[in-house]
Scaffold this motif. Structure first.
Motif, PDB file in Angstrom:
ATOM      1  N   UNK A  92       0.818  -1.222   0.000  1.00 58.77           N
ATOM      2  CA  UNK A  92       0.000   0.000   0.000  1.00 58.77           C
ATOM      3  C   UNK A  92       0.850   1.269   0.000  1.00 58.77           C
ATOM      4  N   UNK A  93       2.032   1.211   0.581  1.00 58.07           N
ATOM      5  CA  UNK A  93       2.969   2.349   0.627  1.00 58.07           C
ATOM      6  C   UNK A  93       2.287   3.634   1.076  1.00 58.07           C
ATOM      7  N   UNK A  94       1.507   3.530   2.138  1.00 59.90           N
ATOM      8  CA  UNK A  94       0.770   4.695   2.618  1.00 59.90           C
ATOM      9  C   UNK A  94       1.696   5.826   3.068  1.00 59.90           C
ATOM     10  N   UNK A  95       2.796   5.502   3.712  1.00 55.16           N
ATOM     11  CA  UNK A  95       3.703   6.546   4.204  1.00 55.16           C
ATOM     12  C   UNK A  95       4.298   7.345   3.042  1.00 55.16           C
ATOM     13  N   UNK A  96       4.750   6.651   2.002  1.00 52.03           N
ATOM     14  CA  UNK A  96       5.346   7.328   0.858  1.00 52.03           C
ATOM     15  C   UNK A  96       4.310   8.167   0.114  1.00 52.03           C
ATOM     16  N   UNK A  97       3.122   7.605  -0.042  1.00 48.16           N
ATOM     17  CA  UNK A  97       2.067   8.329  -0.736  1.00 48.16           C
ATOM     18  C   UNK A  97       1.607   9.543   0.069  1.00 48.16           C
ATOM     19  N   UNK A  98       1.578   9.405   1.399  1.00 46.30           N
ATOM     20  CA  UNK A  98       1.212  10.545   2.257  1.00 46.30           C
ATOM     21  C   UNK A  98       2.238  11.659   2.122  1.00 46.30           C
ATOM     22  N   UNK A  99       3.513  11.291   2.087  1.00 54.45           N
ATOM     23  CA  UNK A  99       4.569  12.290   1.938  1.00 54.45           C
ATOM     24  C   UNK A  99       4.460  13.001   0.586  1.00 54.45           C
ATOM     25  N   UNK A 100       4.182  12.241  -0.480  1.00 56.56           N
ATOM     26  CA  UNK A 100       4.029  12.846  -1.798  1.00 56.56           C
ATOM     27  C   UNK A 100       2.826  13.789  -1.830  1.00 56.56           C
ATOM     28  N   UNK A 101       1.731  13.382  -1.216  1.00 55.30           N
ATOM     29  CA  UNK A 101       0.545  14.246  -1.169  1.00 55.30           C
ATOM     30  C   UNK A 101       0.818  15.505  -0.369  1.00 55.30           C
ATOM     31  N   UNK A 102       1.570  15.377   0.706  1.00 58.82           N
ATOM     32  CA  UNK A 102       1.926  16.537   1.520  1.00 58.82           C
ATOM     33  C   UNK A 102       2.797  17.510   0.716  1.00 58.82           C
TER      34      UNK A 102
END
Length: 190
Positions: A92-102
């Motif tokens: 899911x790579x939620x942490x990486x995707x959250x950082x990109x969205x931020x």
């Protein structure tokens, strides 16, 4: 093609000039996207924590039970559960995707600030700026918005209605795309 801005006309027409209307539209789009990516980032961080906390508990429990040399079936089951949670977390790579969205949200926030600064220069009678500055700023804003949009990995759900899709065939079934097109802001200096 060289374009120049008549600063005196622009400053005298600060409420009905097309350039200001154009900048205001860009600002609204950037604010909408900034807010959507902020919310999306927060949701992704929450999902990451939702998987990470049970993963920490399961891996710690596995270690403790293995050290106590308890039933191997329980230890093996907890180890398998930890492996599954780890796989889900990586997939899911939620942490990486959250950082990109931020980061995408911050990019749109910079654009809002830049537009507000440019509008302040236009409306202020105390500032004198060369006409080339306005042209340069508009081009920079257009390029930076395109750049921020291209670097975004995810599209938040609240912005999906702006994405143009095409009809496709998936697994022998037809998936209909949206027929609407996103609101296109015309380029002032193409």
């Amino acid at each position: 093609m060289e374009i120049s801005v008549d600063v005196t006309t622009l400053k005298s027409n600060t409420y009905d000039d097309y350039m200001l209307t154009y900048l205001e539209e860009y600002k609204k789009v950037c604010q909408q996207r900034r807010d959507a990516y902020n919310i999306h980032s927060a949701k992704l961080k929450h999902r990451h924590n939702f998987i990470t906390i049970p993963l920490l508990i399961v891996t710690s429990g596995t270690s403790v039970l293995a050290a106590l040399q308890l039933d191997r079936i329980i230890v093996t089951s907890l180890g398998a559960g930890a492996a599954i949670l780890t796989a889900v977390q990586r997939f899911c790579a939620y942490a990486e995707r959250a950082e990109n969205s931020s980061m995408t949200s911050k990019g749109y926030s910079r654009m809002v600030n830049k537009i507000e600064t440019l509008k302040m220069y236009i409306r202020s009678n105390a500032t004198t700026v060369q006409p080339e500055y306005y042209t340069k700023c508009i081009r920079e804003i257009q390029q930076e918005i395109d750049s921020v949009t291209e670097q975004a990995l995810d599209v938040p759900y609240s912005l999906l209605h702006l994405v143009t899709t095409v009809d496709a065939c998936v697994c022998f079934g037809t998936v209909l795309g949206t027929k609407s097109t996103p609101p296109k802001i015309p380029e002032l200096f193409a």
